[in-house]
Design an enzyme around this catalytic site. Structure first.
Site, mmCIF file in Angstrom:
data_model
loop_
_atom_site.group_PDB
_atom_site.id
_atom_site.type_symbol
_atom_site.label_atom_id
_atom_site.label_comp_id
_atom_site.label_asym_id
_atom_site.label_seq_id
_atom_site.Cartn_x
_atom_site.Cartn_y
_atom_site.Cartn_z
ATOM 1 N N ASP A 72 1.394 -1.082 0.476
ATOM 2 C CA ASP A 72 0.149 0.454 -0.217
ATOM 3 C C ASP A 72 0.837 1.293 0.244
ATOM 4 O O ASP A 72 1.815 1.145 0.211
ATOM 5 C CB ASP A 72 -0.648 0.192 1.107
ATOM 6 C CG ASP A 72 -2.839 0.884 1.326
ATOM 7 O OD1 ASP A 72 -2.415 1.270 0.036
ATOM 8 O OD2 ASP A 72 -3.439 0.407 1.437
ATOM 9 N N TRP A 73 0.135 2.085 -0.509
ATOM 10 C CA TRP A 73 1.415 3.854 -0.513
ATOM 11 C C TRP A 73 1.741 4.224 0.612
ATOM 12 O O TRP A 73 1.376 4.247 1.378
ATOM 13 C CB TRP A 73 0.119 4.445 -1.446
ATOM 14 C CG TRP A 73 0.007 4.723 -2.771
ATOM 15 C CD1 TRP A 73 0.091 6.035 -3.379
ATOM 16 C CD2 TRP A 73 -0.310 3.408 -3.292
ATOM 17 N NE1 TRP A 73 -0.155 5.031 -4.653
ATOM 18 C CE2 TRP A 73 0.365 4.694 -5.049
ATOM 19 C CE3 TRP A 73 0.002 1.790 -4.054
ATOM 20 C CZ2 TRP A 73 0.246 3.801 -5.823
ATOM 21 C CZ3 TRP A 73 -0.108 1.400 -4.962
ATOM 22 C CH2 TRP A 73 -0.239 2.430 -6.123
#
Length: 609
Positions: free
Chosen positions: A323-324
């Site tokens: 995820d970011w």
């Protein structure tokens, strides 16, 4: 070893005048990836391992400056940093989106080996507008959120949606979907439920299979959109329902011992060949697997979860993308969102990157710090063989998608396909069908005939379909009111204002005002649910109570009038009170005491035709 090209289909990607194996469409993706891997420089291989945000320029041109959220000019990230995976945010018209895809693919052709770009997107066919989650449909056909697809109880409807979305994505060059989101909606307060399939593990497993069939097909090929199934191993059991984007929501808990249940949709996705899997930000607290405690660090840093569980136990050998922003803080203007380095906050970016690689992830989401990884390899802290493992997985997806052979799209065709009338009709029908009727006192629905209507939350055009619109409930025969589910507004950290979190209670002033409306005229109340709401005080007021999961005003009127009869069933339960929510267990589906409406409730099928 190459040979001169005997085929008119040959594209000389590296400009050497020779048909090299990686340029040969007649070879297998594995053969081509193995050949190209041996040709790439370390910098090119490292560039494959970053997947960051990108924004088109005006009119579909390349953006030669940093964007609103993207950190670097397009020519820099492609030509200097060698990135080839980009998550696109704002898109204009279909023609502009297609023009931009072609422009960035032409730029990619100028790099040493002509590695094509893979354009990805978060969901963009529904109603949520949140740069950290999803985008409204814009030029694309508009559908209910995944909760609405779940409410239909029809896997074929999910497959049809996915097939239409695939065709629209292909038309503009989007070849990777950062979805489906198959977390189970087991904590009523959690702010990420709209894009899930609700609380049922069995339903989520069936629906993810249909979703992948529609997007990817039986196997990845030139007509596929590669899917990233998220968030492994299930992001629903957030402590107190707080979201793991934010420091106060970092803990994921399992008081009911249901960890295995949350894995079910991922097992189904792996069996159906999902191209990628994304671990969640959450940090497991008090979790044991195989009698051993799991390290309390975010799942993207967690070797026991990524390598031990996903790779070794579940047998997954596809791409794992984090995820970011697990490495660096996200700074946009004067707003900051700290790196989601839960459990490893004490590590610097170098240490965090090492931890992600050791966990077994292939790609850093939301990052473009290639120099940091290059330095780790050159210092001997990361072996180039480790880079090769991930680079090969990433190349294989590009070859299977046919991107090396033809990454370009037709601008005219894009305008014809995106938002095509038949797709728009299908989306509007799904919106109406997914509306869920919770109360229908006196058989008020479907609405028939012409009345004097007082309306809130409806466009004038939609309200006029119900009768003569009047400005005051006292002069109305019918009141129709649309509301959004309640949430606590927060706006300290970047992105925070866009996440609907906190209490599920409606404010008392709203309840009092609606009581006055209901006293003046029979009240039809619609609540848009992006997560459950405590509807108890409103259910007592409404003559007809319905909920939707992303429905336009026109589609709602279609449902209320029976033009397209509502068929929805609740994809999760509706709690009776916040006290019941607070007493429930985060990992257990539909666990509130004495719910107002149980999961599966819906009266649509019993309405007169």
């Amino acid at each position: 070893m190459g040979s001169t090209d005997p085929s008119p289909d040959f594209t000389d990607l590296n400009g050497n005048g020779v048909l090299d194996p990686y340029e040969d469409p007649g070879l297998t993706p594995e053969e081509r990836a193995d050949d190209l891997l041996g040709r790439l420089s370390l910098a090119e291989k490292v560039g494959l391992m970053f997947h960051t945000v990108i924004e088109p320029g005006p009119g579909g041109e390349l953006l030669d400056t940093p964007g609103r959220i993207s950190k670097s000019p397009t020519r820099e990230v492609v030509g200097v940093k060698h990135l080839t995976h980009f998550n696109v945010h704002a898109l204009g018209t279909a023609r502009e989106a297609a023009r931009w895809n072609n422009a960035i693919q032409r730029l990619a052709r100028t790099t040493p080996h002509g590695v094509p770009v893979t354009i990805s997107t978060d969901p963009r066919h529904a109603f949520t507008e949140n740069s950290g989650v999803s985008f409204t449909a814009g030029a694309f056909s508009q559908w209910p959120e995944s909760l609405g697809l779940a409410a239909l109880g029809d896997p074929e409807a999910v497959r049809r949606f996915a097939d239409i979305a695939r065709r629209e994505y292909l038309a503009v060059g989007i070849r990777a979907a950062l979805h489906p989101q198959v977390d189970l909606a087991t904590e009523p307060r959690w702010g990420r439920q709209a894009q899930t399939f609700g609380s049922s593990a069995e339903r989520a497993a069936r629906y993810v299979a249909a979703y992948l069939d529609g997007f990817q097909g039986a196997e990845l090929g030139p007509g596929s959109v590669a899917c990233t199934t998220k968030h492994f191993p299930g992001g629903g059991p957030q402590k107190d329902g707080e979201d793991a984007h934010f420091p106060y929501g970092r803990e994921q808990v399992y008081p009911g011992g249901r960890f295995e249940e949350h894995l079910a949709p991922f097992r189904a996705a792996i069996a159906r060949g999902t191209a990628a899997i994304m671990p969640y930000y959450g940090m497991p607290v008090g979790l044991e697997l195989g009698g051993e405690p799991v390290e309390e660090v975010g799942f993207g840093y967690n070797r026991r979860i990524v390598t031990g569980l996903l790779r070794d136990e579940l047998g997954y050998d596809g791409v794992v993308v984090t995820d970011w922003e697990l490495v660096n803080d996200n700074v946009v203007g004067d707003r900051v969102l700290p790196a989601r380095a839960w459990g490893v906050e004490h590590l610097d970016p170098r240490g965090r990157m090492l931890k992600v690689l050791e966990a077994g992830c292939d790609q850093f989401g939301g990052e473009e710090c290639v120099d940091l990884l290059l330095d780790l390899v050159r210092s001997g802290e990361v072996g180039e063989a480790r880079i090769d493992v991930s680079a090969r997985r990433l190349l294989l997806v590009k070859f299977r998608l046919g991107l090396f052979d033809d990454p370009f799209v037709d601008e005219d065709a894009a305008e014809e396909v995106v938002g095509a009338a038949e797709f728009v009709r299908a989306g509007r029908e799904a919106q109406s069908r997914s509306v869920t009727v919770l109360e229908n006192r006196g058989g008020l629905l479907p609405l028939t005939g012409r009345r004097r209507v007082y309306a809130e939350g409806l466009t004038a055009e939609a309200a006029a379909r119900l009768g003569e619109v009047v400005p005051d409930p006292a002069s109305a025969d019918l009141a129709v009111v649309r509301l959004n589910a309640p949430y606590e507004h927060r706006d300290d950290l970047f992105l925070e204002a866009w996440f609907h979190q906190g209490s599920l209670d409606f404010p008392p002033g709203l309840v009092s005002r609606l009581a006055r409306v209901a006293a003046a005229a029979p009240l039809v109340l619609d609540v848009t649910l992006d997560r459950p709401a405590v509807l108890t005080p409103l259910a007592e007021l409404a003559s007809a109570l319905v909920v939707d999961y992303g429905t336009s005003d026109e589609a709602l009127v279609d449902a209320l009038t029976g033009v397209t009869p509502p068929e929805g069933r609740l994809p999760f339960e509706i709690p009776r009170s916040m006290a019941a929510v607070r007493a429930s267990r985060e990992d257990v589906p539909d666990d509130t005491a004495n719910p107002l409406y149980p999961a599966g409730h819906g009266l649509g099928g019993s309405l007169p035709a």
